[in-house]
Design a protein around this motif. Structure first.
Motif, PDB file in Angstrom:
ATOM      1  N   ASP A 119       0.831  -1.208   0.000  1.00 48.69           N
ATOM      2  CA  ASP A 119       0.000   0.000   0.000  1.00 48.69           C
ATOM      3  C   ASP A 119       0.864   1.257   0.000  1.00 48.69           C
ATOM      4  O   ASP A 119       0.489   2.287  -0.570  1.00 48.69           O
ATOM      5  CB  ASP A 119      -0.927   0.009   1.220  1.00 48.69           C
ATOM      6  CG  ASP A 119      -2.130  -0.909   1.046  1.00 48.69           C
ATOM      7  OD1 ASP A 119      -2.446  -1.251  -0.111  1.00 48.69           O
ATOM      8  OD2 ASP A 119      -2.743  -1.277   2.062  1.00 48.69           O
ATOM      9  N   GLY A 120       2.025   1.179   0.641  1.00 51.11           N
ATOM     10  CA  GLY A 120       2.921   2.325   0.674  1.00 51.11           C
ATOM     11  C   GLY A 120       3.477   2.696  -0.691  1.00 51.11           C
ATOM     12  O   GLY A 120       3.924   3.833  -0.902  1.00 51.11           O
ATOM     13  N   LEU A 121       3.435   1.748  -1.642  1.00 49.42           N
ATOM     14  CA  LEU A 121       3.940   2.028  -2.988  1.00 49.42           C
ATOM     15  C   LEU A 121       3.005   2.937  -3.775  1.00 49.42           C
ATOM     16  O   LEU A 121       3.371   3.411  -4.858  1.00 49.42           O
ATOM     17  CB  LEU A 121       4.154   0.712  -3.750  1.00 49.42           C
ATOM     18  CG  LEU A 121       5.163  -0.263  -3.129  1.00 49.42           C
ATOM     19  CD1 LEU A 121       5.317  -1.498  -4.003  1.00 49.42           C
ATOM     20  CD2 LEU A 121       6.509   0.415  -2.917  1.00 49.42           C
ATOM     21  N   ARG A 122       1.816   3.183  -3.238  1.00 46.34           N
ATOM     22  CA  ARG A 122       0.921   4.134  -3.907  1.00 46.34           C
ATOM     23  C   ARG A 122       1.551   5.524  -3.974  1.00 46.34           C
ATOM     24  O   ARG A 122       1.217   6.319  -4.850  1.00 46.34           O
ATOM     25  CB  ARG A 122      -0.419   4.195  -3.173  1.00 46.34           C
ATOM     26  CG  ARG A 122      -1.254   2.925  -3.295  1.00 46.34           C
ATOM     27  CD  ARG A 122      -2.662   3.145  -2.760  1.00 46.34           C
ATOM     28  NE  ARG A 122      -3.521   2.011  -3.028  1.00 46.34           N
ATOM     29  CZ  ARG A 122      -3.897   1.118  -2.115  1.00 46.34           C
ATOM     30  NH1 ARG A 122      -3.474   1.244  -0.870  1.00 46.34           N
ATOM     31  NH2 ARG A 122      -4.687   0.110  -2.439  1.00 46.34           N
ATOM     32  N   GLY A 123       2.453   5.795  -3.039  1.00 49.91           N
ATOM     33  CA  GLY A 123       3.146   7.076  -3.057  1.00 49.91           C
ATOM     34  C   GLY A 123       4.035   7.250  -4.272  1.00 49.91           C
ATOM     35  O   GLY A 123       4.439   8.376  -4.603  1.00 49.91           O
ATOM     36  N   PRO A 169      10.228  -3.019  -5.009  1.00 47.25           N
ATOM     37  CA  PRO A 169      10.183  -1.696  -5.650  1.00 47.25           C
ATOM     38  C   PRO A 169      11.330  -1.451  -6.630  1.00 47.25           C
ATOM     39  O   PRO A 169      11.118  -0.876  -7.706  1.00 47.25           O
ATOM     40  CB  PRO A 169      10.244  -0.732  -4.461  1.00 47.25           C
ATOM     41  CG  PRO A 169       9.677  -1.498  -3.320  1.00 47.25           C
ATOM     42  CD  PRO A 169      10.136  -2.902  -3.540  1.00 47.25           C
ATOM     43  N   MET A 170      12.540  -1.890  -6.282  1.00 48.66           N
ATOM     44  CA  MET A 170      13.674  -1.673  -7.176  1.00 48.66           C
ATOM     45  C   MET A 170      13.540  -2.494  -8.450  1.00 48.66           C
ATOM     46  O   MET A 170      13.876  -2.025  -9.547  1.00 48.66           O
ATOM     47  CB  MET A 170      14.974  -2.026  -6.453  1.00 48.66           C
ATOM     48  CG  MET A 170      16.227  -1.732  -7.269  1.00 48.66           C
ATOM     49  SD  MET A 170      16.353   0.017  -7.748  1.00 48.66           S
ATOM     50  CE  MET A 170      16.582   0.784  -6.130  1.00 48.66           C
ATOM     51  N   TRP A 171      13.024  -3.717  -8.329  1.00 51.21           N
ATOM     52  CA  TRP A 171      12.831  -4.544  -9.518  1.00 51.21           C
ATOM     53  C   TRP A 171      11.793  -3.915 -10.449  1.00 51.21           C
ATOM     54  O   TRP A 171      11.953  -3.937 -11.672  1.00 51.21           O
ATOM     55  CB  TRP A 171      12.416  -5.954  -9.113  1.00 51.21           C
ATOM     56  CG  TRP A 171      13.582  -6.803  -8.686  1.00 51.21           C
ATOM     57  CD1 TRP A 171      14.245  -6.749  -7.498  1.00 51.21           C
ATOM     58  CD2 TRP A 171      14.231  -7.806  -9.458  1.00 51.21           C
ATOM     59  NE1 TRP A 171      15.265  -7.664  -7.473  1.00 51.21           N
ATOM     60  CE2 TRP A 171      15.275  -8.333  -8.662  1.00 51.21           C
ATOM     61  CE3 TRP A 171      14.028  -8.327 -10.726  1.00 51.21           C
ATOM     62  CZ2 TRP A 171      16.120  -9.345  -9.109  1.00 51.21           C
ATOM     63  CZ3 TRP A 171      14.864  -9.345 -11.178  1.00 51.21           C
ATOM     64  CH2 TRP A 171      15.902  -9.841 -10.377  1.00 51.21           C
ATOM     65  N   ILE A 172      10.733  -3.374  -9.875  1.00 51.77           N
ATOM     66  CA  ILE A 172       9.731  -2.706 -10.707  1.00 51.77           C
ATOM     67  C   ILE A 172      10.334  -1.470 -11.371  1.00 51.77           C
ATOM     68  O   ILE A 172      10.150  -1.231 -12.574  1.00 51.77           O
ATOM     69  CB  ILE A 172       8.500  -2.319  -9.859  1.00 51.77           C
ATOM     70  CG1 ILE A 172       7.781  -3.579  -9.362  1.00 51.77           C
ATOM     71  CG2 ILE A 172       7.543  -1.449 -10.672  1.00 51.77           C
ATOM     72  CD1 ILE A 172       6.589  -3.285  -8.466  1.00 51.77           C
ATOM     73  N   LYS A 173      11.065  -0.692 -10.599  1.00 49.09           N
ATOM     74  CA  LYS A 173      11.657   0.541 -11.120  1.00 49.09           C
ATOM     75  C   LYS A 173      12.617   0.258 -12.271  1.00 49.09           C
ATOM     76  O   LYS A 173      12.709   1.047 -13.230  1.00 49.09           O
ATOM     77  CB  LYS A 173      12.385   1.272  -9.992  1.00 49.09           C
ATOM     78  CG  LYS A 173      13.012   2.589 -10.415  1.00 49.09           C
ATOM     79  CD  LYS A 173      13.710   3.257  -9.240  1.00 49.09           C
ATOM     80  CE  LYS A 173      14.369   4.564  -9.667  1.00 49.09           C
ATOM     81  NZ  LYS A 173      15.064   5.221  -8.523  1.00 49.09           N
ATOM     82  N   ASN A 174      13.345  -0.855 -12.196  1.00 46.66           N
ATOM     83  CA  ASN A 174      14.323  -1.197 -13.230  1.00 46.66           C
ATOM     84  C   ASN A 174      13.695  -1.831 -14.465  1.00 46.66           C
ATOM     85  O   ASN A 174      14.403  -2.138 -15.433  1.00 46.66           O
ATOM     86  CB  ASN A 174      15.384  -2.140 -12.660  1.00 46.66           C
ATOM     87  CG  ASN A 174      16.287  -1.447 -11.649  1.00 46.66           C
ATOM     88  OD1 ASN A 174      16.423  -0.224 -11.661  1.00 46.66           O
ATOM     89  ND2 ASN A 174      16.891  -2.223 -10.764  1.00 46.66           N
ATOM     90  N   THR A 175      12.386  -2.046 -14.432  1.00 47.91           N
ATOM     91  CA  THR A 175      11.680  -2.597 -15.589  1.00 47.91           C
ATOM     92  C   THR A 175      11.312  -1.460 -16.545  1.00 47.91           C
ATOM     93  O   THR A 175      10.768  -0.441 -16.113  1.00 47.91           O
ATOM     94  CB  THR A 175      10.401  -3.326 -15.143  1.00 47.91           C
ATOM     95  OG1 THR A 175      10.749  -4.378 -14.234  1.00 47.91           O
ATOM     96  CG2 THR A 175       9.664  -3.915 -16.340  1.00 47.91           C
TER      97      THR A 175
END
Length: 257
Positions: A105-109, A227-233
């Motif tokens: 839920d914190g990733l909504r930020g 989060p880092m894996w998503i960001k690097n996609t």
């Protein structure tokens, strides 16, 4: 070929969400054995009444009810002791699920859209993240940790090994099946053919993966690494498409019976 062992990865019942709160093992224990304690209390109450009758008029004989109450006392004590470790483990698993939910839920930020417990034809998808980097179908694996090990997972892109044990590909197959289920659901809700990246999260475990995981059909990660894996996609969706897809799936959840 890797030998297979069974890794538990059970989804929750459709439509049921784990609320973001800590679960008391005392509360779980009480709910589980409360009927036994109620019966035990009744038996001892009857035994007391029988003894009072015996002191007054010597009938009926209280010994039989007393023996029954004593036997029930032993049974309840053994049952409580045997359930204790199981209930502690259950409490820990529920709390881990709740912690993962709060973390996601914190990733909504970051602008991500996050949904939980998506029901489908073959079971729930634990969590879904929509972002400009794609759609991610997430399953949380409940695997009991031990105090006498490093709690490490090795992943070669096709199977996982827990604490140096045999490699198991069944949990990877499970994640792939759930991602395909989510892909079908998105197609039914929006008409769009969107790829879904399957993700397995192991709370509390250290994941050691080969570089081949980048090309693997399933990511196997600890929650904090996600989060880092998503960001690097690379980005593959526009913001409007992200919002539209998440909104349509939210409407599906609201109307699900």
């Amino acid at each position: 070929m890797h030998a297979k062992t069974q890794v538990q990865a059970k989804p929750q019942a459709p439509g049921i969400e784990v609320k973001p709160k800590q679960v008391s093992h005392f509360g779980i224990l009480f709910e589980k054995v409360a009927p036994l304690y109620t019966l035990l209390l009744v038996l001892w109450a009857v035994a007391l009444i029988e003894w009072l009758w015996a002191w007054k008029i010597a009938i009926p004989d209280p010994i039989y009810v007393t023996l029954l109450a004593a036997a029930m006392t032993v049974y309840v004590a053994v049952r409580t002791w045997s359930d204790w470790n199981h209930l502690i483990a259950l409490r820990n698993r529920l709390n881990e699920q709740s912690t993962v939910r709060e973390f996601l839920d914190g990733l909504r930020g970051l602008g991500y859209r996050v949904l939980h417990n998506i029901p489908g034809d073959s079971g729930n998808i634990d969590h879904v993240i929509f972002s400009t980097h794609g759609v991610f179908g997430i399953q949380v694996v409940d695997r009991r940790k031990t105090a006498d090990s490093d709690n490490r997972i090795r992943y070669d892109g096709a199977a996982v090994s827990l604490n140096g044990g045999p490699y198991d590909s069944s949990v990877i197959d499970f994640a792939n099946a759930r991602s395909k289920q989510l892909q079908r659901l998105i197609r039914e809700c929006t008409g769009a053919e969107l790829p879904v990246k399957a993700v397995l999260l192991f709370p509390g475990w250290t994941v050691e993966s080969a570089e081949s995981q980048n090309q693997a059909s399933v990511w196997v990660l600890s929650p904090k690494a996600l989060p880092m894996w998503i960001k690097n996609t690379p980005e593959s969706m526009g913001g409007r498409e992200v919002r539209h897809t998440a909104t349509e799936l939210s409407a599906y959840l609201a109307n699900y019976e």
